[in-house]
Scaffold this motif. Structure first.
Motif, PDB file in Angstrom:
ATOM      1  N   VAL A   1      -5.053  -0.658  -1.831  1.00 64.25           N
ATOM      2  CA  VAL A   1      -3.956  -1.246  -1.067  1.00 64.25           C
ATOM      3  C   VAL A   1      -4.518  -1.870   0.207  1.00 64.25           C
ATOM      4  O   VAL A   1      -5.270  -1.226   0.944  1.00 64.25           O
ATOM      5  CB  VAL A   1      -2.887  -0.189  -0.714  1.00 64.25           C
ATOM      6  CG1 VAL A   1      -1.753  -0.805   0.095  1.00 64.25           C
ATOM      7  CG2 VAL A   1      -2.350   0.477  -1.969  1.00 64.25           C
TER       8      VAL A   1
ATOM      9  N   GLU B   1       8.894   0.767  -4.648  1.00 70.84           N
ATOM     10  CA  GLU B   1       8.119  -0.017  -3.683  1.00 70.84           C
ATOM     11  C   GLU B   1       8.625   0.250  -2.261  1.00 70.84           C
ATOM     12  O   GLU B   1       7.831   0.425  -1.330  1.00 70.84           O
ATOM     13  CB  GLU B   1       8.217  -1.511  -4.001  1.00 70.84           C
ATOM     14  CG  GLU B   1       7.403  -1.929  -5.201  1.00 70.84           C
ATOM     15  CD  GLU B   1       7.513  -3.412  -5.505  1.00 70.84           C
ATOM     16  OE1 GLU B   1       6.466  -4.029  -5.780  1.00 70.84           O
ATOM     17  OE2 GLU B   1       8.645  -3.969  -5.465  1.00 70.84           O
TER      18      GLU B   1
ATOM     19  N   VAL C   1      -2.970   3.408  -4.660  1.00 70.65           N
ATOM     20  CA  VAL C   1      -1.785   3.839  -5.403  1.00 70.65           C
ATOM     21  C   VAL C   1      -2.265   4.236  -6.788  1.00 70.65           C
ATOM     22  O   VAL C   1      -2.689   3.389  -7.580  1.00 70.65           O
ATOM     23  CB  VAL C   1      -0.702   2.740  -5.471  1.00 70.65           C
ATOM     24  CG1 VAL C   1       0.394   3.112  -6.471  1.00 70.65           C
ATOM     25  CG2 VAL C   1      -0.099   2.493  -4.098  1.00 70.65           C
TER      26      VAL C   1
ATOM     27  N   ARG D   1      -1.653   5.826   1.625  1.00 69.70           N
ATOM     28  CA  ARG D   1      -1.459   4.617   0.809  1.00 69.70           C
ATOM     29  C   ARG D   1      -2.668   3.688   0.832  1.00 69.70           C
ATOM     30  O   ARG D   1      -2.547   2.481   0.702  1.00 69.70           O
ATOM     31  CB  ARG D   1      -0.201   3.852   1.198  1.00 69.70           C
ATOM     32  CG  ARG D   1       1.095   4.597   0.997  1.00 69.70           C
ATOM     33  CD  ARG D   1       1.315   4.997  -0.454  1.00 69.70           C
ATOM     34  NE  ARG D   1       2.654   5.559  -0.616  1.00 69.70           N
ATOM     35  CZ  ARG D   1       2.905   6.847  -0.795  1.00 69.70           C
ATOM     36  NH1 ARG D   1       1.912   7.721  -0.843  1.00 69.70           N
ATOM     37  NH2 ARG D   1       4.144   7.266  -0.926  1.00 69.70           N
TER      38      ARG D   1
ATOM     39  N   ARG E   1      -0.042  -4.210   0.325  1.00 66.70           N
ATOM     40  CA  ARG E   1       0.000  -4.875  -0.990  1.00 66.70           C
ATOM     41  C   ARG E   1      -1.082  -4.282  -1.880  1.00 66.70           C
ATOM     42  O   ARG E   1      -2.254  -4.241  -1.491  1.00 66.70           O
ATOM     43  CB  ARG E   1      -0.231  -6.374  -0.857  1.00 66.70           C
ATOM     44  CG  ARG E   1       0.869  -7.104  -0.102  1.00 66.70           C
ATOM     45  CD  ARG E   1       0.721  -8.603  -0.192  1.00 66.70           C
ATOM     46  NE  ARG E   1       0.968  -9.107  -1.534  1.00 66.70           N
ATOM     47  CZ  ARG E   1       2.170  -9.302  -2.058  1.00 66.70           C
ATOM     48  NH1 ARG E   1       3.243  -9.016  -1.369  1.00 66.70           N
ATOM     49  NH2 ARG E   1       2.302  -9.789  -3.284  1.00 66.70           N
ATOM     50  N   CYS E   2      -0.670  -3.865  -3.057  1.00 68.17           N
ATOM     51  CA  CYS E   2      -1.657  -3.394  -4.039  1.00 68.17           C
ATOM     52  C   CYS E   2      -2.426  -4.600  -4.556  1.00 68.17           C
ATOM     53  O   CYS E   2      -1.835  -5.622  -4.892  1.00 68.17           O
ATOM     54  CB  CYS E   2      -0.964  -2.713  -5.211  1.00 68.17           C
ATOM     55  SG  CYS E   2      -0.172  -1.159  -4.799  1.00 68.17           S
TER      56      CYS E   2
ATOM     57  N   VAL F   1       4.845  -0.122  -0.331  1.00 73.17           N
ATOM     58  CA  VAL F   1       3.827  -1.002  -0.907  1.00 73.17           C
ATOM     59  C   VAL F   1       4.482  -2.015  -1.837  1.00 73.17           C
ATOM     60  O   VAL F   1       5.592  -1.805  -2.315  1.00 73.17           O
ATOM     61  CB  VAL F   1       2.743  -0.229  -1.702  1.00 73.17           C
ATOM     62  CG1 VAL F   1       2.009   0.767  -0.817  1.00 73.17           C
ATOM     63  CG2 VAL F   1       3.329   0.455  -2.921  1.00 73.17           C
TER      64      VAL F   1
END
Length: 151
Positions: free
Chosen positions: A114, A43, A99, A96, A118-119, A48
């Motif tokens: 994303v 991460e 992901v 990004r 944050r996914c 992310v």
């Protein structure tokens, strides 16, 4: 779906996997699990935050074969011959915006969108030839059930 419900749904695959390993020398569940430290490091390196359910799955089952889906491992083989989460995403989604978590086998990927680092929980199908990504599952565990178990 939480991991407890997921575990119950995959019990039949676990039994088949053990039988396949005993009879044919290969398992239907063959993943490389990741530690909390390895997940935190990936991460950090990717910039992310991965979804909670995905991280729980990676700690319990890992990346690799899971029924009918091949999931990217958090950490690849030491010899570097195998794709892993960082390697694929540095190549395919360096911005990004997504992901990638699993190759489709056609150059396309299943991936998390994303937003602000944050996914999201959803899994999307991302086309390698520039087509618009399409949502395929509301969450990672639902994705694995539908594609890994073919239910």
């Amino acid at each position: 779906m939480d991991l407890t419900e997921f575990d119950a749904r995959v019990e039949e695959l676990r039994v088949k996997s053990a039988a396949s390993q005993a009879n044919y020398g290969f398992a239907l569940i063959d993943g490389r699990v990741a530690s909390d430290d390895e997940i935190a490091e990936i991460e950090r390196r990717m910039g992310v935050t991965l979804p909670t359910a995905y991280k729980a799955f990676m700690r319990s089952y890992g990346g690799g074969m899971f029924g009918f889906v091949d999931l990217l491992p958090i950490v690849g083989e030491p010899d570097g011959r195998e794709d892993d989460l960082l390697t694929v995403n540095d190549r395919e989604f360096p911005d990004r915006s997504f992901v990638a978590v699993a190759p489709v086998g056609t150059g396309d990927y299943w991936a998390f969108p994303v937003v602000e680092g944050r996914c999201r929980d959803e899994v999307w199908f991302c086309f390698h030839d520039g087509g618009e990504p399409e949502a395929v599952a509301a969450g990672f565990l639902e994705f694995v059930v539908s594609h890994g178990l073919k239910s």
